[in-house]
Write a protein that holds these residues in place. Structure first.
Motif, PDB file in Angstrom:
ATOM      1  N   TRP A  13       0.833  -1.202   0.000  1.00  7.59           N
ATOM      2  CA  TRP A  13       0.000   0.000   0.000  1.00  7.59           C
ATOM      3  C   TRP A  13       0.866   1.249   0.000  1.00  7.59           C
ATOM      4  O   TRP A  13       0.583   2.213  -0.701  1.00  7.59           O
ATOM      5  N   THR A  42      -1.514   3.643  -2.156  1.00  6.07           N
ATOM      6  CA  THR A  42      -2.938   3.298  -2.178  1.00  6.07           C
ATOM      7  C   THR A  42      -3.738   4.351  -1.412  1.00  6.07           C
ATOM      8  O   THR A  42      -3.356   4.748  -0.309  1.00  6.07           O
ATOM      9  N   GLN A  55      -7.884   1.805   1.379  1.00  4.41           N
ATOM     10  CA  GLN A  55      -7.411   1.092   2.570  1.00  4.41           C
ATOM     11  C   GLN A  55      -8.556   0.861   3.562  1.00  4.41           C
ATOM     12  O   GLN A  55      -8.727  -0.248   4.072  1.00  4.41           O
TER      13      GLN A  55
END
Length: 238
Positions: free
Chosen positions: A118, A123, A128
């Motif tokens: 991530w 991300t 998330q």
């Protein structure tokens, strides 16, 4: 010494190791000492902040068509009175979602590799948060997509409020005024704040009502709902 501990609804209460002691003196008399520890999830507090500011935003929004005239200073004041509480609604909802993410993440079975991925891919926070909710509640694709759309909207405008940019952008129109305005006065208005608040509360309610993979998660969500009831933000049906 404090006279007891003030306990709010939804608060977790317990005793930490070493905080309960019992002693016996030379005459055989016993005495004890107990220190209670508490944990109050602040997710309900942020939703209460959003709830209260939404009321102020609505009042300000209603006043715009009632008191609008040709005086630019009056126009500015009317729009500013709506802008400030509307921004606070959206920011508070974003923080509440962040807090809920932190509450559920330990139970989502995320590996260190996934978290690192991530970071590398940058991300979005909305993805998330949505992924954690998907895992803890086994959300179906359609429900997940709805969750993501709601969360993405809140987090996008939360970030724009918290990390403002002075980049020039086209002015916008609003259906309730006859002048063009900076985009913030179009984005952070009552109607949008209301949508963000309702979506956030409904999302929390859905997670509460549709059981998770863990009794600990269910208890945490139950505590949040109890606290929201005490704060008069929500009311469960009898």
């Amino acid at each position: 010494m404090p006279n007891g501990v003030l306990i709010f609804k939804g608060m977790t209460v317990g005793v930490l190791p070493g905080d309960l002691s019992i002693s016996v003196d030379d005459e055989g008399k016993t005495s004890g000492n107990l220190v209670l520890s508490t944990a109050y999830n602040v997710v309900p507090i942020w939703l209460k902040i959003a709830h209260d500011n939404l009321k102020q935003s609505k009042l300000a929004s209603t006043a715009i068509p009632e008191h609008w005239d040709e005086e630019s200073e009056n126009q500015k004041q009317l729009l500013m009175r709506e802008l400030a509480p509307s921004m606070q609604v959206i920011v508070a909802c974003g923080i509440a979602l962040d807090g809920l993410y932190d509450t559920l993440r330990p139970h989502a079975k995320l590996s260190a590799e996934e978290i690192e991925a991530w970071k590398k891919k940058k991300t979005s926070r909305a993805k998330q948060i949505s992924e954690v909710f998907r895992r803890t509640h086994k959300l179906k694709k359609e429900t997940y997509n709805e969750f993501f759309a709601c969360i993405d909207q809140v987090m996008k405008f939360r970030d724009k409020a918290v990390h403002p940019s002075l980049k020039l952008e086209n002015s916008c129109s609003r259906p309730d005024v006859d002048v063009a305005v900076d985009w913030k006065f179009s984005a952070y208005r009552f109607t949008n704040a209301e949508v963000c608040f309702n979506n956030t509360v409904n999302l929390v309610a859905y997670l509460y009502e549709n059981g998770s993979i863990s009794t600990k998660i269910d208890k945490s969500l139950s505590n949040i709902i109890e606290a929201l009831e005490e704060l008069k933000v929500v009311q469960r049906n009898a």
